[in-house]
Design an enzyme around this catalytic site. Structure first.
Site, PDB file in Angstrom:
ATOM      1  N   GLU A 173      37.068  39.513  37.961  1.00 36.04           N
ATOM      2  CA  GLU A 173      37.559  40.493  38.944  1.00 36.04           C
ATOM      3  C   GLU A 173      36.610  40.574  40.136  1.00 36.04           C
ATOM      4  OE1 GLU A 173      38.968  44.217  37.242  1.00 36.04           O
ATOM      5  OE2 GLU A 173      40.522  43.145  36.136  1.00 36.04           O
ATOM      6  N   GLU A 297      43.470  39.079  30.984  1.00 40.75           N
ATOM      7  CA  GLU A 297      43.509  40.524  30.684  1.00 40.75           C
ATOM      8  C   GLU A 297      44.944  40.990  30.838  1.00 40.75           C
ATOM      9  OE1 GLU A 297      40.580  43.168  32.399  1.00 40.75           O
ATOM     10  OE2 GLU A 297      39.032  41.607  32.289  1.00 40.75           O
TER      11      GLU A 297
HETATM   12  O1  AHR Z   1      39.643  45.746  30.151  1.00 37.76           O
HETATM   13  C1  AHR Z   1      39.037  46.779  30.859  1.00 37.76           C
HETATM   14  C2  AHR Z   1      38.635  46.386  32.263  1.00 37.76           C
HETATM   15  O2  AHR Z   1      39.794  46.150  33.006  1.00 37.76           O
HETATM   16  C3  AHR Z   1      37.840  45.128  32.419  1.00 37.76           C
HETATM   17  O3  AHR Z   1      36.496  45.321  32.248  1.00 37.76           O
HETATM   18  C4  AHR Z   1      38.116  44.745  33.834  1.00 37.76           C
HETATM   19  O4  AHR Z   1      38.011  43.357  34.050  1.00 37.76           O
HETATM   20  C5  AHR Z   1      39.504  45.299  34.092  1.00 37.76           C
HETATM   21  O5  AHR Z   1      39.572  46.006  35.266  1.00 37.76           O
END
Ligand code: AHR
Length: 493
Positions: A173, A297
């Protein structure tokens, strides 16, 4: 009655087992308590890793596990997490609750966990606040077999032979918590950092670049244009929120009405549009489909459980989460030509978890059961299933009621996974099978009469799969009736 045609002749490519990946971050009680209790804990453990969680996760055949973050990854300095535990640096976990991180779970402990789970490690490197040298040395430390400063340090720390490391993420991210970068800037940093992520000996690293947040197509465009040739995978992050809105309340994980059930289903189906649109951009720069889209994710994100630390992202998991899991896995399979890995967030005690723990208690969530039921698709051949879904209409909005995917494995067994999204209506499916001589059918179903049903430490088996009796097979014809809000997996042999 839904008419369906499953064509066993038409194999559409292998479903990568890595679509069934998991994610474990130093966040809340995921690593500490959830996985790592330490060698001196009264909770039964193997070298500090709790046995109940380990045994439960083994049954999922987890193919790949991402670590140490998430946002944590871009503040993590791996050298803080090696050597004698008592001498390891203590730091603040700035992203998640500002709590102390004692670094007792580091590279050796993570890679040991992967060995015990028989899973491939996927390590996220630090671009946001780490150096190129640090990243280069980490890969050398883990994978170099021979005489070198990092290999020698590894040996001093008790690991003689290098580990095998297939997947490495160059930042996380980086458009947000990983440095708030513009894609043009990150694309150059990716080119720079990834140069030093070396292949030592036979270890070939699959390099994953940080990809877009949700519908940031510009990010994908820039990354593919400027760095596509230097990467093996490009990530995508998309979370399902009932409201679709990050500001204010996201909604309760357990206390919801049918309007939120519907909006959560609708919002999760958006994953398909995202994959199609990001893939289209990738196709432009990579028509052969060499670069994988890595959805590293995904999952539901609700308000934390009342009374828990808001920085720990601890939420319950209901039948609604089971449907979300089934729908997304069906989507990933449909696009498995481009989607090569997915990692649900997260494996224990955080967001859409497989397992929840409280002290020495553990429970399996409805999402766990879907992953366990669906594992039969791992590395099988995707099959074509033609059908027109009835609509699930709520107020003025409609979405497809049925989500389906099918595969055939090397023994010739066909598996069909189906989700009935509707909160109140059954659906009956009549499925004609072409090109396969199934002699018997069996199945399992996960459902409940209450939409927000979930497992508790007192009653851990309220939502669990049972044998599915509602299916018949006659002359190559399957017929089955799915109750509302249900996930079914059928096996045809
Ligand atoms: O999964 C929780 C968080 O969500 C992670 O650390 C991040 O990459 C995303 O914003």
């Amino acid at each position: 009655m839904v008419e369906m045609k499953l064509n066993a002749h038409e194999k559409k490519g292998t479903i990568s087992r890595y679509l069934y990946g998991q994610f474990a971050e130093h966040l809340g009680r995921c690593i500490y308590e959830g996985i790592w209790v330490g060698k001196d804990s009264p909770i039964p453990n193997i070298e500090g890793i709790r046995i109940d969680v380990l045994e439960a996760l083994k049954k999922l055949h987890i193919p790949v596990l991402r670590w140490p973050g998430g946002c944590f990854a871009d503040e993590y300095h791996w050298m803080d997490g090696i050597g004698p535990a008592s001498e390891r640096a203590r730091m603040i976990n700035n992203n998640w609750g500002g709590v102390e991180e004692n670094n007792h779970f580091g590279t050796h402990e993570f890679l040991r966990l992967c060995e015990l789970l028989e899973t491939e490690p996927y390590i996220s490197g630090n671009v946001g606040s780490g150096t190129v040298r640090e990243m280069q040395q980490w890969v050398e430390y883990m994978t170099f077999d021979g005489e070198s400063p990092m290999a020698n340090l590894r040996k001093e720390n008790g690991q003689d032979k290098p580990w095998s490391l297939q997947f490495f993420g160059v930042g996380n991210e980086n458009w947000g918590c990983g440095g708030n970068m513009r894609p043009e800037y990150y694309a150059d940093l990716y080119r720079h950092y990834s140069t030093y992520v070396r292949n030592y000996g036979d270890n070939k690293v699959y390099k994953i670049a940080c990809g877009a947040n949700t519908d940031d197509y510009h990010w994908t465009e820039v990354m593919m244009r400027e760095a596509g040739g230097l990467m093996d995978g490009l990530s995508l992050h998309y979370y399902t929120l009932p409201t679709g809105n990050w500001l204010g309340s996201k909604g309760s994980s357990t206390d919801f009405e049918t309007n939120e059930w519907f909006s959560t289903m609708k919002n999760t189906l958006y994953m398909e549009e995202l994959i199609v649109k990001h893939s289209k951009i990738m196709d432009k720069y990579d028509p052969e489909g060499r670069v994988g889209l890595i959805v590293d994710e995904w999952g539901t994100w609700f308000d934390v459980e009342p009374g828990t630390n808001p920085g720990f992202l601890y939420q319950q998991n209901t039948l609604r989460d089971a449907l979300i899991a089934g729908i997304n896995l069906n989507i990933f399979q449909k696009y498995s030509k481009r989607v090569k890995m997915a990692n649900i967030a997260q494996v224990v005690n955080v967001l859409q978890a497989m397992v929840l723990t409280e002290g020495d208690n553990m429970l399996l969530t409805p999402t766990y059961h879907v992953f366990e039921m669906y594992k039969v698709h791992q590395d099988a051949e995707l099959l074509d299933v033609a059908f027109e879904s009835p609509l699930y209409t709520y107020g003025a909005q409609s979405i497809p009621q049925l989500s389906v995917s099918a595969s055939i494995n090397t023994d010739g067994a066909i598996h069909l996974s189906a989700c009935n999204l509707h909160h109140a209506e059954n659906t009956t499916v009549s499925c004609h099978i072409d090109g396969a001589e199934g002699k018997k059918v069996s199945g399992r179903i996960l459902t409940h009469t209450s939409l927000n049903e979930h497992n508790t430490f007192e009653q851990p088996e309220r939502v669990a799969p049972v044998n599915f009796e509602g299916v018949t097979l006659q002359n190559g014809h399957l017929q089955f009736e799915m109750p509302p809000a249900s996930v079914v997996v059928l096996t045809l042999e």
